[in-house]
Design an enzyme around this catalytic site. Sequence first.
Site, PDB file in Angstrom:
ATOM      1  N   MET A  13       9.387  24.972   0.426  1.00 16.10           N
ATOM      2  CA  MET A  13       8.581  24.200  -0.485  1.00 16.10           C
ATOM      3  C   MET A  13       9.361  23.180  -1.108  1.00 16.10           C
ATOM      4  SD  MET A  13       4.950  24.982  -2.750  1.00 16.10           S
ATOM      5  CE  MET A  13       4.244  25.302  -1.195  1.00 16.10           C
ATOM      6  N   LYS A  69       0.740  -1.285  -0.051  1.00 14.71           N
ATOM      7  CA  LYS A  69       0.007   0.071   0.054  1.00 14.71           C
ATOM      8  C   LYS A  69       0.899   1.244   0.043  1.00 14.71           C
ATOM      9  CE  LYS A  69      -0.397  -0.068   4.801  1.00 14.71           C
ATOM     10  NZ  LYS A  69      -1.405  -0.226   6.143  1.00 14.71           N
ATOM     11  N   ARG A 117     -10.041   0.130  15.140  1.00 17.66           N
ATOM     12  CA  ARG A 117     -10.057   0.936  14.075  1.00 17.66           C
ATOM     13  C   ARG A 117     -11.282   0.467  13.041  1.00 17.66           C
ATOM     14  NH1 ARG A 117      -4.231   1.206  11.174  1.00 17.66           N
ATOM     15  NH2 ARG A 117      -4.548  -0.971  10.714  1.00 17.66           N
ATOM     16  N   TYR A 138      13.224  32.042   4.811  1.00 22.77           N
ATOM     17  CA  TYR A 138      12.062  32.587   5.277  1.00 22.77           C
ATOM     18  C   TYR A 138      12.239  32.935   6.596  1.00 22.77           C
ATOM     19  CZ  TYR A 138       9.856  31.528   0.831  1.00 22.77           C
ATOM     20  OH  TYR A 138       9.622  31.329  -0.625  1.00 22.77           O
TER      21      TYR A 138
END
Length: 369
Positions: A313, A38, A136, A264
């Site tokens: 990013m 998966k 779950r 930043y």
Amino acid sequence: MPSVHETTLEIDLGALTHNYKYLSSKLAKGVKLMGVVKAFGYGSESAEIAKKLSELGVSYFAVAYTKEGVALRDAGITEPILVLHPQSINFEEIIESCLEPSIYSEFVLREFIKTAEKLGLKNYPIHLKLNTGLNRLGFIDPELNTVFDYLGKSDAVKVRSIFSHLAASEDWREREFTLQQLGKFRKMVFRLFENLNYKPFLHISNTSAVINYPEAAFDMVRCGIGLYGFGNDEKINEKLKPIGTLKTIISQIHEIAIGESVGYNRAFTATKKTMTATLPIGHADGINRQYGNGRAGVFIKDQYAPIIGNVCMDMLMIDITGIDCKEGDEVIIFGGPQHATVFAAKGNTISYELITGISQRVKRVIIEE
């Protein structure tokens, strides 16, 4: 391995083979292994992983969602594929692709039988998911009467397997809880066997249980993270080989004077003359902001270079003061000199989150044995 010229996740099929053989060696004769592929093969490349595991002898595959199973079929995978979290909107697609759904609630059971009957099917394979404590997905013991009722009224489906999921098989402090889960599983399976005129095969073990609870192997085990080289334990990690190495290159080098800032929000300010390198990888690629500001680092020519400032990013910056390197040189984020578990821990997370979070825009390169 060859040098890279861009951000690349190298996937080593030789390491995959090693891990498969190691985990298989822990199983008694006749116990099958299901390969869990998966989430793009735990962030690697699901089709190539599945093809290799098929070659090695995996009996079953498991995915989380329908589209993952369809992608494997499109890639030529012919082994049975269990869909662990099917949604009712995809039931016809599941059947069209010969996938096998996990049935974990009355709603899912009712709707899948309805779909199978509409298509005129008989004895379509399903897998009953039991909730033994993870809370779950899955049926609890009092709900089994409802299961018997539905199965007794329709021959459109047939139970291929009965399974559950352990919550803490890697944690010896939770051994009593794990043993309670195994006890609940056996009790519920006994009830199911009493009410079915056949015996589906059983599975509950994940990678950690293969190592810690060999008595819980039953008919098959489900191995996910272990196949990719992680064992939830330092001693087991030593026996396994991570299949993925995340690499990038130096895009540009800067000399930062005392008092100048980097990135930043000016999160880093130089207190001494500092050499920095900018790398073409950032939080959009899966290296999140939590790794910035000195918390984690990378390796250049086996020398450690901390990440400085805030991760951007598409880029991040590292301190290369004292490291003999140049623009275009290779940088290793994890793999090789830095185990992904170590890198993840520096960001206060786990290897699962790190490796499955590597963006699909990162180039995958398959390294053959």
